[in-house]
Design a protein around this motif. Structure first.
Motif, PDB file in Angstrom:
ATOM      1  N   LEU A 278      81.365  33.825 -42.290  1.00 40.03           N
ATOM      2  CA  LEU A 278      81.872  34.961 -40.744  1.00 40.03           C
ATOM      3  C   LEU A 278      82.482  36.469 -40.075  1.00 40.03           C
ATOM      4  CD1 LEU A 278      84.431  31.131 -39.386  1.00 40.03           C
ATOM      5  CD2 LEU A 278      81.475  32.008 -39.158  1.00 40.03           C
TER       6      LEU A 278
ATOM      7  N   GLU B 224      73.704  28.131 -36.739  1.00 40.78           N
ATOM      8  CA  GLU B 224      74.390  28.834 -37.805  1.00 40.78           C
ATOM      9  C   GLU B 224      72.996  28.766 -38.700  1.00 40.78           C
ATOM     10  OE1 GLU B 224      78.162  27.649 -40.005  1.00 40.78           O
ATOM     11  OE2 GLU B 224      78.553  27.722 -38.547  1.00 40.78           O
TER      12      GLU B 224
ATOM     13  N   CYS C 273      75.770  37.062 -42.125  1.00 44.16           N
ATOM     14  CA  CYS C 273      76.922  37.720 -42.948  1.00 44.16           C
ATOM     15  C   CYS C 273      76.886  38.232 -43.968  1.00 44.16           C
ATOM     16  CB  CYS C 273      78.677  37.068 -42.479  1.00 44.16           C
ATOM     17  SG  CYS C 273      78.897  36.701 -40.994  1.00 44.16           S
TER      18      CYS C 273
ATOM     19  N   GLY D 233      78.395  31.891 -37.154  1.00 41.48           N
ATOM     20  CA  GLY D 233      79.123  33.215 -37.395  1.00 41.48           C
ATOM     21  C   GLY D 233      79.695  33.958 -37.196  1.00 41.48           C
ATOM     22  N   ASN D 234      80.313  34.208 -36.040  1.00 43.58           N
ATOM     23  CA  ASN D 234      81.146  34.970 -35.390  1.00 43.58           C
ATOM     24  C   ASN D 234      82.451  34.889 -36.243  1.00 43.58           C
ATOM     25  OD1 ASN D 234      80.030  36.679 -33.688  1.00 43.58           O
ATOM     26  ND2 ASN D 234      81.671  36.037 -31.772  1.00 43.58           N
ATOM     27  N   SER D 235      83.318  35.743 -35.905  1.00 36.79           N
ATOM     28  CA  SER D 235      84.709  35.727 -36.767  1.00 36.79           C
ATOM     29  C   SER D 235      85.364  35.378 -35.105  1.00 36.79           C
ATOM     30  CB  SER D 235      85.056  37.066 -37.969  1.00 36.79           C
ATOM     31  OG  SER D 235      85.054  37.873 -36.579  1.00 36.79           O
TER      32      SER D 235
END
Length: 328
Positions: A71, A83, A88, A266-268
């Motif tokens: 992420l 995903e 990343c 993939g978002n943090s």
């Protein structure tokens, strides 16, 4: 001597069938590459390592050496709804190969962690567009069976028939236009408003990407002849001041992703919070309340149009993009 009717009919079928069969023949990679070079401009050979690194950060900081986080703050949106590996991974690169009205953007993608200067990449994507006539071509590298990545130290022009010794030919490197057009979602589905898409990921190197947000736009080649991109708008909509809004994957993904309605794969945690979760407009420096007051009504209106499949909503305007009649 008079020819029997059955023979005349057979002869007519043969005469008609020959041009139809020729017309239906799949355009080869080299034919497509030559058409694109002729109508847009030649794509030069290039080395992916000459490109600009696309930064990867987690909570505002680059990952430690040898680390590829799952992420991150601004993941790749090449696959905007699922995903996938590499969203990343550090050291993907972008190159601007443009000259004049010939706009060429190359994206060299890493799915696996490698050294910064390793010549091996996992995918190479090129968009070629002419800012004058609007014609656009799409190129994607093959995935060699059993190979661990692609040597991208010399990416061949898609119309190159004889490469320098020791380097792959265009036919070996690039996939065919028919396979690109058959992918789901296809390139044009995501690039439904224009040839180049902004995202937080690519926005970090936006000065290396050519742009043509209001220009003519059509994908040439018979493989893409069934695609007819259209845009949507509503009265007084604040979201269409800088660029068009497409009616395909913009509806399915990008409107939601750019306005905090959908979390990107993939978002943090930081990426899912305001303001990174609301990356339209691109220069967003508003408070959350200010953003909502300025934009929520316009976003709701666009999403309402996205569900208007039979175009009955009088507030929704669907418009073909200028120049979107396909050229063979």
């Amino acid at each position: 001597m008079k020819m029997p009717a059955s023979i005349r009919s057979f002869a007519l079928c043969v005469i008609v069938a020959v041009p139809l069969a020729a017309f239906a023949r799949e355009q080869s990679l080299l034919e497509y590459g030559e058409q694109c070079a002729r109508e847009i401009g030649a794509i030069p050979p290039f080395n992916c390592n000459d490109g600009t690194d696309i930064p990867i950060t987690v909570n505002g900081k680059p990952p430690a050496r040898g680390e590829a986080p799952k992420l991150c703050d601004k993941p790749s949106l090449l696959h905007p709804t699922v995903e996938v590996p590499g969203q990343c991974v550090p050291f993907s690169r972008i190159l601007n190969l443009s000259r004049g009205d010939t706009q060429i953007s190359a994206y060299c993608r890493r799915d696996k962690l490698r050294d910064d200067k390793d010549p091996v990449y996992d995918e190479v994507v090129v968009v070629a567009h002419h800012a004058g006539n609007g014609k656009t071509c799409w190129f994607d590298s093959r995935s060699p069976v059993g190979a661990d990545g692609i040597d991208a130290s010399r990416v061949p022009p898609p119309n190159e028939r004889t490469p320098p010794q020791g380097h792959p030919s265009a036919v070996e490197f690039w996939t065919t236009p028919a396979k690109i057009a058959a992918a789901k979602p296809t390139c044009i589905s995501c690039h439904d408003a224009g040839p180049f898409i902004f995202s937080p990921y690519i926005g970090q190197v936006w000065d290396k990407v050519p742009t043509d947000p209001w220009g003519k736009y059509t994908s040439i080649g018979p493989a893409f002849s069934s695609f007819h991109p259209a845009t949507i708008s509503t009265p007084g909509n604040t979201c269409i001041g800088c660029h068009r809004i497409g009616s395909d994957q913009s509806c399915a993904a990008y409107i939601g992703l750019s306005t905090g309605r959908l979390p990107a794969p993939g978002n943090s945690r930081l990426a899912n919070g305001y303001p990174l979760s609301h990356w339209m407009p691109t220069d967003n420096n508003m408070s959350r309340d200010q953003w909502n007051a300025a934009n929520v009504r316009s976003v709701d209106a666009l999403l309402s149009c996205c569900t208007d499949k039979i175009h009955r909503n009088p507030n929704c305007t669907f418009t073909s993009i200028p120049g979107s009649a396909n050229g063979r």
